[in-house]
Scaffold this motif. Structure first.
Motif, PDB file in Angstrom:
ATOM      1  N   LEU A  96       0.833  -1.200   0.000  1.00  0.00           N
ATOM      2  CA  LEU A  96       0.000   0.000   0.000  1.00  0.00           C
ATOM      3  C   LEU A  96       0.866   1.247   0.000  1.00  0.00           C
ATOM      4  O   LEU A  96       0.593   2.213  -0.699  1.00  0.00           O
ATOM      5  CB  LEU A  96      -0.929  -0.008   1.214  1.00  0.00           C
ATOM      6  N   VAL A  99       2.315   1.680  -3.435  1.00  0.00           N
ATOM      7  CA  VAL A  99       1.365   2.134  -4.442  1.00  0.00           C
ATOM      8  C   VAL A  99       1.055   3.611  -4.212  1.00  0.00           C
ATOM      9  O   VAL A  99       0.881   4.380  -5.155  1.00  0.00           O
ATOM     10  CB  VAL A  99       0.098   1.239  -4.466  1.00  0.00           C
ATOM     11  N   ASP A 100       1.047   4.027  -2.960  1.00  0.00           N
ATOM     12  CA  ASP A 100       0.793   5.436  -2.676  1.00  0.00           C
ATOM     13  C   ASP A 100       1.955   6.299  -3.164  1.00  0.00           C
ATOM     14  O   ASP A 100       1.749   7.351  -3.751  1.00  0.00           O
ATOM     15  CB  ASP A 100       0.583   5.658  -1.177  1.00  0.00           C
ATOM     16  N   LEU A 103       1.689   6.581  -6.797  1.00  0.00           N
ATOM     17  CA  LEU A 103       0.570   7.473  -7.131  1.00  0.00           C
ATOM     18  C   LEU A 103       1.019   8.936  -7.076  1.00  0.00           C
ATOM     19  O   LEU A 103       0.680   9.743  -7.942  1.00  0.00           O
ATOM     20  CB  LEU A 103      -0.569   7.236  -6.133  1.00  0.00           C
TER      21      LEU A 103
ATOM     22  N   LEU B  48      -5.574  -2.100  -4.687  1.00  0.00           N
ATOM     23  CA  LEU B  48      -4.684  -1.492  -3.693  1.00  0.00           C
ATOM     24  C   LEU B  48      -5.114  -0.062  -3.386  1.00  0.00           C
ATOM     25  O   LEU B  48      -5.152   0.360  -2.229  1.00  0.00           O
ATOM     26  CB  LEU B  48      -3.234  -1.505  -4.194  1.00  0.00           C
ATOM     27  N   LEU B  49      -5.448   0.692  -4.430  1.00  0.00           N
ATOM     28  CA  LEU B  49      -5.856   2.083  -4.209  1.00  0.00           C
ATOM     29  C   LEU B  49      -7.134   2.143  -3.371  1.00  0.00           C
ATOM     30  O   LEU B  49      -7.276   2.991  -2.500  1.00  0.00           O
ATOM     31  CB  LEU B  49      -6.063   2.795  -5.549  1.00  0.00           C
ATOM     32  N   SER B  51      -8.158  -0.149  -1.177  1.00  0.00           N
ATOM     33  CA  SER B  51      -7.949  -0.509   0.235  1.00  0.00           C
ATOM     34  C   SER B  51      -7.140   0.569   0.944  1.00  0.00           C
ATOM     35  O   SER B  51      -7.220   0.714   2.157  1.00  0.00           O
ATOM     36  CB  SER B  51      -7.302  -1.887   0.394  1.00  0.00           C
ATOM     37  N   LEU B  52      -6.410   1.362   0.169  1.00  0.00           N
ATOM     38  CA  LEU B  52      -5.641   2.452   0.776  1.00  0.00           C
ATOM     39  C   LEU B  52      -6.552   3.600   1.199  1.00  0.00           C
ATOM     40  O   LEU B  52      -6.366   4.190   2.256  1.00  0.00           O
ATOM     41  CB  LEU B  52      -4.609   2.943  -0.246  1.00  0.00           C
ATOM     42  N   TYR B  53      -7.531   3.921   0.374  1.00  0.00           N
ATOM     43  CA  TYR B  53      -8.302   5.144   0.629  1.00  0.00           C
ATOM     44  C   TYR B  53      -9.743   4.933   1.092  1.00  0.00           C
ATOM     45  O   TYR B  53     -10.356   5.865   1.593  1.00  0.00           O
ATOM     46  CB  TYR B  53      -8.240   6.072  -0.594  1.00  0.00           C
TER      47      TYR B  53
END
Lengths: 165, 246
Positions: A96, A99-100, A103, B48-49, B51-53
Motif C-alpha cells: 500500500l 502504491v501510494d 501514485l 490497492l488504491l 484498500s488504501l483510501y
C-alpha cells in the motif's frame, strides 16, 4: 436548498481529496474550499442532475487553481503515508505504501483520472464530464498512468514475479 | 481476431461490459499473455488504491467541514444583485474592498506573535487570572463589544490560566490562555474583523514553531495557537469552535 444533499457527499469528497493530495490537512482544506464554492454556486446546480459529479467538477477546479497558485508539497505528502486499514498485514502495508508513493509520482492530471476511475469508480463518461476533458484524453491519461504505475511498481519488485526454477 | 483497442482492454477491468464484449476480450487475452498480465496488474492497482483510501469513508467528518454554511454565498449573491440594480453603488464598492474572500493571513500571524510574546511569561502570563473568570470575560466582552466566552478545555487537559486585553489593527483584542499539567500553553486570540460579517472555514498556518488554527465567524476572527502538533491542536480547535457555536 437542502444542506443534507451536499453533506452526504462529504465522506467521498474527503476520500478523493486525500488520495489526490496525500496530506490529510491539505486534503480537508481542499474539501472545505470545494464546499464553500459549492454553496456559493448551488443555484447553478440543476436538480436531478448528478450532484456528486458536479461536486467533483468543483473540486477539480479548486484543485487546479490551488496547484497553479502554489504547488502542493508533494515531498511532505509522501512522508505522511495515509493510515491504512487495520486489517492489512505487514506485507500488504508495504504494498500500500509503495502504491501510494507511485501514485504521488504521477502528474496531477493523471492522478485525477486514475483515482476517479479506480477509487471513485466513475464511468469514463463521468470522468470526462467532471474534468471537462474529451473522453479520448481520459483514456490516454488513464492508460499512461496505469502503465507508469505498473513499471514503477514492477521495478521495485513489489508485484510478484514469476518463479523461475 | 481483430486487434483490440487499448481503451477496450481498460473497459474490461473498469466498466460494465456486455457478455459479448467480455467474451471477445477474454478470447483476446487468452492468446495475448502480455496483455493479460498487464490487465492483472492494473486490476491489482485498483484494489490497492481502494484498500488504501476507502478507510477515509469511515472517519468521522471534521466539525469544520460540517460547519461550512451557505450564508457567505447568499450574501455575495445578494450584493451582486443589488450592484446590478445600481442601488447603493458606493457603499457596495467600499464593502467589496473591505471584504476579502479569504481570511487575512495576518490573523494567524498576529495571534502567533501574541502567543510567542505572552505564553513564556512565568510571573505575568495574564492580566486577569482564571480565579476571576467572570470578571475577565465581562471585561473583555465589554471592550470588544460582544459577548465572549472562555471555552472549557479541561476535558482535553487544558485549564484556563486567564486572559488579557491586547491591541490589534482593528482595536481591542482578547487573548485567553490555557495550560496543561506539563505547562504546555495554548492561546485563543479573538479580534474584530474588518468589513462585512462573514464565515470562513478552519484554516491552518504554521508560524515558525507555533501552529495556528484560525477562522472567521461573523464579525470576529478566532485563532488558536500552540507549540503542539497540528493534529492535537485541531482536536482542541474543534472543541473551541463547537463551544462557541453551540
Amino acid at each position: 436548498m437542502d444542506r443534507r444533499l451536499i453533506i452526504e457527499h462529504i465522506p467521498r469528497l474527503r476520500r478523493y481529496a486525500r488520495a489526490l493530495v496525500g496530506d490529510r490537512y491539505v486534503a480537508d482544506d481542499l474539501v472545505q474550499d470545494t464546499l464553500e464554492r459549492a454553496w456559493n454556486k448551488f443555484y447553478l446546480w440543476r436538480p436531478g442532475s448528478d450532484l456528486r459529479a458536479w461536486l467533483f467538477t468543483i473540486m477539480h477546479n479548486v484543485f487546479v487553481n490551488q496547484a497553479r497558485r502554489r504547488r502542493y508539497e508533494i515531498e511532505q505528502a509522501m512522508e505522511e503515508v495515509p493510515a491504512v486499514s487495520v486489517r492489512a498485514t505487514q506485507s500488504e502495508q508495504l504494498e500500500l505504501q509503495d502504491v501510494d508513493r507511485v501514485l504521488r509520482s504521477l502528474s496531477p492530471e493523471q492522478r485525477e483520472v486514475v483515482l476517479l476511475v479506480a477509487v471513485e469508480q466513475l464511468t469514463y463518461e463521468e470522468v470526462s464530464g467532471a474534468l471537462e476533458i474529451p473522453i479520448g484524453t481520459v483514456m490516454s491519461r488513464l492508460s499512461r498512468a496505469r502503465e507508469r504505475m505498473r513499471q514503477l511498481l514492477g521495478a521495485q519488485g513489489v508485484m510478484p514475479l514469476k518463479v523461475v526454477k | 481476431m481483430k486487434p483490440l483497442a487499448e481503451a477496450e482492454l481498460h473497459t474490461y477491468i473498469d466498466g460494465a461490459l456486455s457478455e459479448g464484449a467480455r467474451a471477445e476480450i477474454e478470447a483476446w487475452l487468452a492468446s495475448h499473455p502480455e496483455d493479460a498480465e498487464r490487465l492483472r496488474a492494473y486490476a491489482e492497482q485498483n484494489a490497492l488504491l481502494r484498500s488504501l483510501y476507502n478507510p477515509v469513508l469511515d472517519e468521522p467528518v471534521p466539525a469544520a467541514l460540517l460547519a461550512v454554511r451557505p450564508h457567505a454565498g447568499l450574501r455575495y449573491a445578494a450584493a451582486a444583485a443589488i450592484f446590478a440594480l445600481g442601488i447603493g453603488l458606493g457603499w457596495i464598492v467600499r464593502g467589496m474592498f473591505n471584504t476579502p474572500q479569504m481570511p487575512p493571513v495576518s490573523l494567524a500571524r498576529l495571534a502567533a506573535t501574541a502567543h510567542v510574546v505572552y505564553s513564556p511569561e512565568v510571573r505575568h502570563p495574564v492580566e486577569v487570572p482564571a480565579g476571576e473568570e467572570e470578571h475577565l470575560v465581562n471585561w473583555l466582552s465589554k471592550r470588544l463589544g460582544t459577548t465572549l466566552k472562555a471555552p472549557k478545555l479541561a476535558p482535553l487537559g487544558y485549564e484556563l490560566v486567564g486572559g488579557r486585553l491586547l491591541s490589534g489593527p482593528q482595536g481591542p483584542v482578547a487573548q485567553f490562555m490555557y495550560q496543561d499539567t506539563r505547562g504546555q500553553r495554548l492561546t485563543l486570540y479573538v479580534s474584530r474583523q474588518r468589513g462585512e460579517p462573514r464565515d470562513t472555514a478552519f484554516r491552518f498556518s504554521q508560524e515558525d514553531r507555533v501552529s495556528v488554527f484560525y477562522w472567521v465567524d461573523g464579525n470576529f476572527g478566532y485563532a488558536l495557537s500552540g507549540e503542539i502538533r497540528k493534529e492535537q491542536l485541531l482536536q482542541v480547535a474543534e472543541v473551541v469552535y463547537k463551544q462557541l457555536n453551540p
